[in-house]
Design a protein around this motif. Structure first.
Motif, mmCIF file in Angstrom:
data_model
loop_
_atom_site.group_PDB
_atom_site.id
_atom_site.type_symbol
_atom_site.label_atom_id
_atom_site.label_comp_id
_atom_site.label_asym_id
_atom_site.label_seq_id
_atom_site.Cartn_x
_atom_site.Cartn_y
_atom_site.Cartn_z
ATOM 1 N N SER A 178 -16.796 -5.768 18.016
ATOM 2 C CA SER A 178 -16.501 -4.545 18.778
ATOM 3 C C SER A 178 -17.221 -4.489 20.125
ATOM 4 C CB SER A 178 -16.811 -3.303 17.944
ATOM 5 O OG SER A 178 -18.158 -3.285 17.539
ATOM 6 N N GLU A 179 -18.341 -5.153 20.275
ATOM 7 C CA GLU A 179 -19.072 -5.126 21.550
ATOM 8 C C GLU A 179 -18.677 -6.273 22.484
ATOM 9 O OE1 GLU A 179 -21.085 -2.585 22.410
ATOM 10 O OE2 GLU A 179 -20.543 -1.685 20.485
ATOM 11 N N LYS A 180 -17.850 -7.173 22.013
ATOM 12 C CA LYS A 180 -17.437 -8.296 22.855
ATOM 13 C C LYS A 180 -16.420 -7.840 23.892
ATOM 14 C CE LYS A 180 -17.845 -12.478 20.159
ATOM 15 N NZ LYS A 180 -17.040 -13.539 19.547
ATOM 16 N N ALA A 181 -16.440 -8.510 25.036
ATOM 17 C CA ALA A 181 -15.489 -8.208 26.105
ATOM 18 C C ALA A 181 -14.094 -8.715 25.724
ATOM 19 C CB ALA A 181 -15.933 -8.881 27.396
ATOM 20 N N ILE A 182 -13.094 -7.995 26.175
ATOM 21 C CA ILE A 182 -11.712 -8.441 25.999
ATOM 22 C C ILE A 182 -11.426 -9.450 27.097
ATOM 23 C CG2 ILE A 182 -9.289 -7.761 26.113
ATOM 24 C CD1 ILE A 182 -10.143 -5.045 24.924
ATOM 25 N N THR A 183 -11.096 -10.653 26.688
ATOM 26 C CA THR A 183 -10.746 -11.710 27.633
ATOM 27 C C THR A 183 -9.508 -12.422 27.121
ATOM 28 O OG1 THR A 183 -12.140 -13.370 26.547
ATOM 29 C CG2 THR A 183 -13.158 -12.103 28.332
ATOM 30 N N VAL A 184 -8.862 -13.158 28.025
ATOM 31 C CA VAL A 184 -7.738 -13.987 27.615
ATOM 32 C C VAL A 184 -8.322 -15.186 26.881
ATOM 33 C CG1 VAL A 184 -5.818 -15.432 28.397
ATOM 34 C CG2 VAL A 184 -6.288 -13.246 29.526
ATOM 35 N N ARG A 185 -7.812 -15.423 25.694
ATOM 36 C CA ARG A 185 -8.288 -16.524 24.858
ATOM 37 C C ARG A 185 -7.101 -17.364 24.430
ATOM 38 N NH1 ARG A 185 -13.508 -14.866 22.547
ATOM 39 N NH2 ARG A 185 -14.118 -12.941 23.584
ATOM 40 N N GLU A 186 -7.333 -18.658 24.401
ATOM 41 C CA GLU A 186 -6.267 -19.578 24.042
ATOM 42 C C GLU A 186 -6.867 -20.754 23.285
ATOM 43 O OE1 GLU A 186 -3.207 -22.434 26.458
ATOM 44 O OE2 GLU A 186 -3.361 -20.354 27.135
ATOM 45 N N ASP B 213 -5.655 -35.688 10.715
ATOM 46 C CA ASP B 213 -6.117 -35.353 12.068
ATOM 47 C C ASP B 213 -5.871 -33.901 12.460
ATOM 48 O OD1 ASP B 213 -7.140 -37.991 12.978
ATOM 49 O OD2 ASP B 213 -5.071 -38.582 12.566
ATOM 50 N N ILE B 214 -6.095 -32.993 11.509
ATOM 51 C CA ILE B 214 -5.990 -31.563 11.828
ATOM 52 C C ILE B 214 -7.261 -31.187 12.570
ATOM 53 C CG2 ILE B 214 -5.838 -29.228 10.879
ATOM 54 C CD1 ILE B 214 -4.371 -30.527 8.447
ATOM 55 N N LYS B 215 -7.091 -30.736 13.806
ATOM 56 C CA LYS B 215 -8.263 -30.423 14.614
ATOM 57 C C LYS B 215 -7.913 -29.528 15.792
ATOM 58 C CE LYS B 215 -7.904 -34.676 17.353
ATOM 59 N NZ LYS B 215 -8.580 -35.921 17.700
ATOM 60 N N VAL B 216 -8.943 -28.875 16.319
ATOM 61 C CA VAL B 216 -8.810 -28.104 17.553
ATOM 62 C C VAL B 216 -8.870 -29.094 18.703
ATOM 63 C CG1 VAL B 216 -9.859 -26.342 19.032
ATOM 64 C CG2 VAL B 216 -9.840 -26.030 16.555
ATOM 65 N N LEU B 217 -7.927 -28.991 19.613
ATOM 66 C CA LEU B 217 -7.893 -29.852 20.789
ATOM 67 C C LEU B 217 -8.594 -29.209 21.982
ATOM 68 C CD1 LEU B 217 -4.158 -30.980 20.610
ATOM 69 C CD2 LEU B 217 -6.178 -32.308 19.921
ATOM 70 N N GLU B 218 -8.463 -27.881 22.067
ATOM 71 C CA GLU B 218 -8.980 -27.185 23.243
ATOM 72 C C GLU B 218 -9.066 -25.696 22.955
ATOM 73 O OE1 GLU B 218 -7.728 -27.019 27.968
ATOM 74 O OE2 GLU B 218 -6.218 -27.581 26.492
ATOM 75 N N LYS B 219 -10.051 -25.046 23.557
ATOM 76 C CA LYS B 219 -10.137 -23.585 23.488
ATOM 77 C C LYS B 219 -10.663 -23.057 24.807
ATOM 78 C CE LYS B 219 -14.465 -22.196 21.534
ATOM 79 N NZ LYS B 219 -14.429 -20.925 22.141
ATOM 80 N N GLN B 220 -10.193 -21.860 25.148
ATOM 81 C CA GLN B 220 -10.603 -21.220 26.391
ATOM 82 C C GLN B 220 -10.831 -19.745 26.158
ATOM 83 O OE1 GLN B 220 -8.321 -22.311 29.973
ATOM 84 N NE2 GLN B 220 -7.079 -23.571 28.611
ATOM 85 N N GLY B 221 -11.720 -19.174 26.960
ATOM 86 C CA GLY B 221 -11.970 -17.742 26.908
ATOM 87 C C GLY B 221 -13.242 -17.404 26.161
ATOM 88 N N GLY B 222 -13.661 -16.166 26.311
ATOM 89 C CA GLY B 222 -14.888 -15.733 25.653
ATOM 90 C C GLY B 222 -16.120 -16.278 26.349
ATOM 91 N N LYS B 223 -17.285 -16.047 25.744
ATOM 92 C CA LYS B 223 -18.549 -16.413 26.393
ATOM 93 C C LYS B 223 -18.768 -17.924 26.477
ATOM 94 C CE LYS B 223 -21.490 -16.087 22.317
ATOM 95 N NZ LYS B 223 -22.629 -15.453 21.705
#
Length: 161
Positions: free
Chosen positions: A19-27, A141-151
């Motif tokens: 609840s205290e985190k900023a709203i940002t675009v996340r992908e 090979d199930i894995k996260v390739l990339e993430k963006q947004g947030g701190k």
């Protein structure tokens, strides 16, 4: 080293308070790979599968799965996703299908779990549709390739040779 965010001070499972985190675009983007026989690859590539377009069904399954992620993973927050995309790359020379997913929103928490769930369920659906002709398929090979947004900003998986 960071502490586990889903464990409280008493060592109990805990849903993180965002609840205290900023709203940002996340992908986030994720992948899964399904390896199969050359015959199954040929069946998919020619559209000759008796169950129809396996990619279309697996794509819808992946999108639906991302939307239901918080129902499947106990401590995930229900998210208002603004975009879910599931793509397939048929690699005939390697006898495999590479599934990539992309999830996006404006919110207070990331979408990695939704992207992973989309890719995983798309792979499971492809397996389900083709298991009668190729029960030896392998999902890997199930894995996260990339993430963006947030701190933490932008993160990409290291490139593998």
């Amino acid at each position: 080293m960071s502490t586990l965010s889903h464990i409280n001070a008493q060592g109990e499972a805990n849903m993180v308070d965002v609840s205290e985190k900023a709203i940002t675009v996340r992908e986030a983007r994720a992948q899964a790979i399904v390896s199969m026989s050359p015959q199954t690859v040929a069946l998919i590539s020619t559209g000759g599968h008796h169950k129809g377009d396996v990619f279309a069904v697996a794509r819808i399954a992946g999108i639906q799965a991302a939307k239901k992620c918080s129902d499947l993973i106990p401590l995930c927050h229900p998210l208002m996703l603004s975009k879910v995309q599931v793509d397939f790359e048929l690699q005939q020379s390697l006898n495999q299908v590479v599934i990539t997913s992309r999830c996006r929103l404006s919110g207070q928490t990331g979408v990695e779990m939704e992207a992973l769930t989309a890719a995983s369920v798309a792979a499971l659906t492809l397996f389900d549709m083709c298991k009668a002709v190729d029960p030896a398929m392998v999902i890997s090979d199930i894995k996260v390739l990339e993430k963006q947004g947030g701190k933490t900003g932008h993160w990409q998986a290291p490139k593998q040779d």
